[in-house]
Design a protein around this motif. Structure first.
Motif, mmCIF file in Angstrom:
data_model
loop_
_atom_site.group_PDB
_atom_site.id
_atom_site.type_symbol
_atom_site.label_atom_id
_atom_site.label_comp_id
_atom_site.label_asym_id
_atom_site.label_seq_id
_atom_site.Cartn_x
_atom_site.Cartn_y
_atom_site.Cartn_z
ATOM 1 N N THR A 369 1.173 -1.515 0.086
ATOM 2 C CA THR A 369 0.138 -0.291 0.241
ATOM 3 C C THR A 369 0.438 1.546 0.224
ATOM 4 O OG1 THR A 369 -2.140 -1.207 1.827
ATOM 5 C CG2 THR A 369 -2.094 1.164 1.117
ATOM 6 N N HIS A 387 -1.765 -0.081 -5.024
ATOM 7 C CA HIS A 387 -1.371 -1.401 -4.256
ATOM 8 C C HIS A 387 -0.408 -2.115 -5.635
ATOM 9 C CE1 HIS A 387 -4.855 -0.976 -1.842
ATOM 10 N NE2 HIS A 387 -4.979 0.166 -2.688
ATOM 11 N N ASN B 105 -3.075 -9.800 -6.473
ATOM 12 C CA ASN B 105 -2.391 -8.564 -5.209
ATOM 13 C C ASN B 105 -2.621 -7.166 -6.518
ATOM 14 O OD1 ASN B 105 -2.397 -9.982 -3.372
ATOM 15 N ND2 ASN B 105 -0.386 -10.809 -3.592
#
Lengths: 426, 426
Positions: A369, A387, B105
Motif C-alpha cells: 500500500t 497497491h 494482489n
C-alpha cells in the motif's frame, strides 16, 4: 543472409569470461540486416571445434569465429579451419614484420609460437588489427563465408567496425534500408502488452515487432525494411499509429536508452521547474534516481528522507494529529509531506512517498500500500493510492516509477485517475 | 558428466542482452566438477530450438535450457522439449496458485498466456522459483538429464543455487561432501587479489579457489571436498588462514549475499547505534542503500539530500563562510554537514558525502574528488578524502561503498588512514 557466431575459448566454458563478443557481433550484424540464428561457445579442443564448424556451415551462410588466434598452444582456430577446408597456412609478411617490431621494441625474445601467429589461411583476405598482433581473416568456400576474429574485445570490436563491416556491406547486393523505432511503456506488463497486440505480433512481416521487458516497463521495437529510408518511416508511422491507438495511454517515450527518469528530467528542464522530494518507504531511492542524471542540479536542489514518524513530525513538520488520526500511510500524510517539503526546499513542485514496503504490515495496512503526494504551484495538492505487491524491492522500485509517471502526467496535464485532494481545513 | 547450456531468446541473438547466464552456470557447474563443453544460443523459433536440442542430447549428458518460460507467445521452451520427449504439459497447482495470487494482489486481469505459465512437463521435478512466477523443471529420459530454468538472472541464479545444485550433488553416487565458504573484500581489484594469491590459484586442487568481481568488491569462494564435513571445514580453515594473512586488511565479511551494507546494518543493530546522512554528490543513493534492508528503521530514521550549496546553507545550516573559503568539496564542509545532520536528525552517528561526481569539474577540483565526513558521539568529527575516477555512476557507487567501509571501521575501531580532523575553532 544468416550468420552464426562461434566463440572459441575454454575460459568462456569455465565461466571466467563473459561472452560480450557474441552480443557485440549480434548487435552489429542485426543493424546490417543479417540475421543471427545461432551463437555457440566451444573450448580449445580441435575435435569439438571441427564438429561445431561442420554443424554451422550446414545451417548458416556466414560463420564468424572469434578467439584462438593468439600465440599459445591453445590457439587452434585457424589450423582447424584450414585443415577442414583443405587449405594451407601461409606466412603473412605484414603481420610478421609487425610481430618482429613488437618484440624488438620491448626487447623480448620471439618464440616459434610468435612466428606461428603470422601464419594465415591461404586465399583469405587479411583483416588488419590496429590494436593487437593477430591478423583477422575473411574467406569464402563454395557458397559459405568464414570470418576469423581475435578474442579480446579491444581487438575484435575495431576490426569488425573498420574491416568486416565494409566487406559485408559490399556482399549485400540489394540496397536495403533497415530502420528501427523503440516505443516505451509504463504500467503495462509484457504479457498484457503482447495480448493487446496479439494479432500484430502473430502476423508480423514488415515491420517486425519485438517486446522487451524491463524493470516495471516494456519496450517495443518496430523494425521496418525498405528500399528507401522514407519507405521505412512510412511503415513505422503506420504501425505506430495502430499501436498508439490501442495502448497509447501507457506510452511515455521513444528510444533505446530513454528511461522514464530521463523523460521527466527533460520535461522539468523544458518547463524550468524545480523539484524536491520527501521519502519514507523509498528511503532516498527516488532522489538517487533523479540525481543519477548528469545536469540534475538544474531542477533538483535537495530533499529529505523521513523514514520514521518522529522525523516526519519533528523535522518535516507533518502534524502529529494527521499521523494519529489517519496514519503515516495516508493521503493526508502524503499531501502534507509534499507541501512541507516544497516549502522547506523552496521549489515549485514536490513529491512525497509513504507506504508499506514490507515485509511486515504497518498501521494495519497491507504490504504494497503506497500513497504518493504531489504539491505543485498554483494547483491543489493531491495524493494517489497504489497497491503494488509483496516484494520490498519491487515496492520501492515501482513506487519510484509510479512517482515519475505522476510527475510526467502533471507536467503534461494528462489525466490522473482517482486523485484524492486535500481537505479544506488543511 | 558433461553439460551443455542452451540459452533461448531472440534478444540474445539481437545482441540486446548479454548472456551472463551462460557464464554463471558454467562457473557453478565447474565448481561441481561438471565439464561444460558447449554453450549455445538460439532464438524463439521452435524448429531451430528442436534442432539444437537434438544436437545437444547426442553429445552431452546434461542439457540445461535457460529462458523461454515466460507468459508470451515467444516462450516456447517447455512446449518444444515436451513434444520432443513425447511428454505432455500438465498443470502445476502450486505455480497456478502463485500466478493467481500475484494477479489478484495487483488487481490485474489474467490472460490465457498467464495460465500457460503454470503448465509443466509431466514427470519432471519442479524447481521452485522464489523470485518470480515461472517454475523450473528437472527431468531425465534414458541416460540424459534436462533442466529448464527461467531467463532472468534474478530468478535463474537463486533457483540454481537452491534447487539445482542439491539435485546435481545427489546425482553423484559417492558420498562426497562439498562445502564452500565465501570471503568478501572491499577496495581491492580482482586482478590485484588474483596476483596476491597467484601461487594458491595456480596450484589449486582441494580446496579450489574462484574469484568473482562485483561492483567495487571481490568475492572469493573456497570450496573443499572430503568424505566428512569436518574434513572439509579443516581444509577451508587452513586455506582461509593463509589468505587472511595476505589480504585480510581488505576483508569485510562472509557469505554469498552478505554485502557491505548488510555488514554495516548488522553492526549498527548490535551496537544500538542510529545513523543519519547528508548527501550531496550521492544524491540520496547512500540512504537508499541503507533503507534497502528490511528492518532499517531500527537504526535509520531519516536524512537529507543537499544537492545545491544553497540547500547546504539554508536547510542544513552549513556556514556560508566555509563554502566561500574552502568550497563545498572540502573537509570542512563534509565535517559540518555530518555534524549538522547528526543534530538535525538526533542520531549518535552521521555521515556526509560531498564531491565531484562528474562529468564536469567543480570548484576547480578534479572529477572523482570526494570528501566523506563522519560525526560520532564522544569522538572528534573527521573527514577523509578520496580520488575515485572519471565515471559519474562509478563515483557515486564507490563513494557509497567507501562510506560504508568507513562506518564499519569506526564501529569496529579499526585503523583509518589519513583522517582530517575538524579545526579547533569549529
Amino acid at each position: 543472409m544468416n550468420a552464426e557466431i562461434i566463440a572459441i575459448g575454454t575460459e568462456l566454458l569455465m565461466g571466467q569470461v563473459i561472452n560480450t563478443n557474441a552480443s557485440f557481433l549480434s548487435r552489429e550484424l542485426s543493424l546490417l540486416g543479417i540475421d543471427v540464428y545461432h551463437q555457440v561457445v566451444v573450448g580449445d579442443n580441435p575435435k569439438r571445434l571441427l564438429e561445431v564448424i561442420q554443424v554451422a556451415e550446414q545451417r548458416s551462410d556466414l560463420v564468424i569465429l572469434s578467439g584462438g588466434l593468439g600465440p599459445t598452444k591453445d590457439d587452434i582456430t585457424k589450423q582447424v579451419l584450414a585443415d577442414h577446408l583443405t587449405k594451407k597456412l601461409i606466412l603473412d609478411e605484414t603481420t610478421m614484420e609487425k610481430i618482429i617490431t613488437f618484440h624488438e621494441n620491448r626487447k623480448r625474445t620471439m618464440t616459434d609460437n610468435n612466428r606461428l601467429q603470422a601464419m594465415v589461411i591461404e586465399g583469405s583476405t587479411i583483416l588488419k588489427n590496429k590494436t593487437g598482433l593477430a591478423a583477422g581473416m575473411f574467406l569464402k568456400q563454395k557458397s559459405k563465408a568464414f570470418i576469423l576474429l581475435p578474442g579480446p574485445p579491444s581487438e575484435l570490436e575495431p576490426m569488425f567496425i573498420n574491416e568486416v563491416k565494409p566487406l559485408l556491406m559490399g556482399e549485400s547486393k540489394e540496397d536495403i534500408h533497415l530502420i528501427s523505432r523503440v516505443l516505451r511503456f509504463f504500467d503495462i506488463g509484457e504479457s498484457q502488452l503482447a495480448a493487446e497486440l496479439d494479432d500484430l505480433i502473430e502476423h508480423q512481416q514488415n515491420p517486425t515487432l519485438a517486446t522487451y521487458a524491463g524493470k516495471h516497463e516494456v519496450r517495443l521495437r518496430i523494425t521496418a525494411n525498405g528500399s528507401t529510408a522514407v519507405a521505412c518511416f512510412l511503415l513505422l508511422d503506420n504501425m505506430e499509429a495502430i499501436i498508439q491507438q490501442r495502448i497509447g495511454s501507457y506510452f511515455y517515450g521513444y528510444g533505446e536508452d530513454n528511461r522514464l527518469v530521463n523523460v521527466v528530467a527533460d520535461l522539468l528542464k523544458e518547463q524550468k521547474m524545480t523539484l524536491t522530494a520527501a521519502e519514507s518507504l523509498t528511503g532516498g531511492a527516488f532522489q538517487s534516481s533523479m540525481t543519477s542524471i548528469s545536469g540534475a542540479s538544474d531542477y533538483f536542489k535537495g530533499g529529505i528522507v523521513t523514514y520514521s514518524n518522529e522525523i516526519k513530525t519533528a523535522v518535516l513538520g507533518v502534524s502529529k494529529e494527521i499521523i494519529e488520526k489517519s496514519g503515516a500511510v495516508s493521503a493526508e500524510c502524503a499531501i502534507e509531506m509534499a507541501k512541507n517539503a516544497q516549502r522547506m526546499f523552496g521549489t515549485n513542485l514536490a513529491i512525497a512517498f509513504t507506504g508499506v514496503a514490507g515485509p511486515n504490515m504497518l498501521e494495519n495496512k497491507e504490504v504494497g500500500t503506497v500513497w504518493i503526494g504531489i504539491a505543485v504551484n498554483g494547483k491543489a495538492a493531491f495524493a494517489k493510492e497504489y497497491h503494488l505487491g509483496k516484494g520490498r524491492d519491487n515496492n520501492r522500485e515501482k513506487s519510484i516509477m509510479s512517482g515519475l509517471d505522476l510527475i510526467r502526467r502533471v507536467l503534461l496535464n494528462l489525466p490522473i485517475q482517482q486523485k484524492v485532494f486535500e481537505t479544506i481545513n488543511n
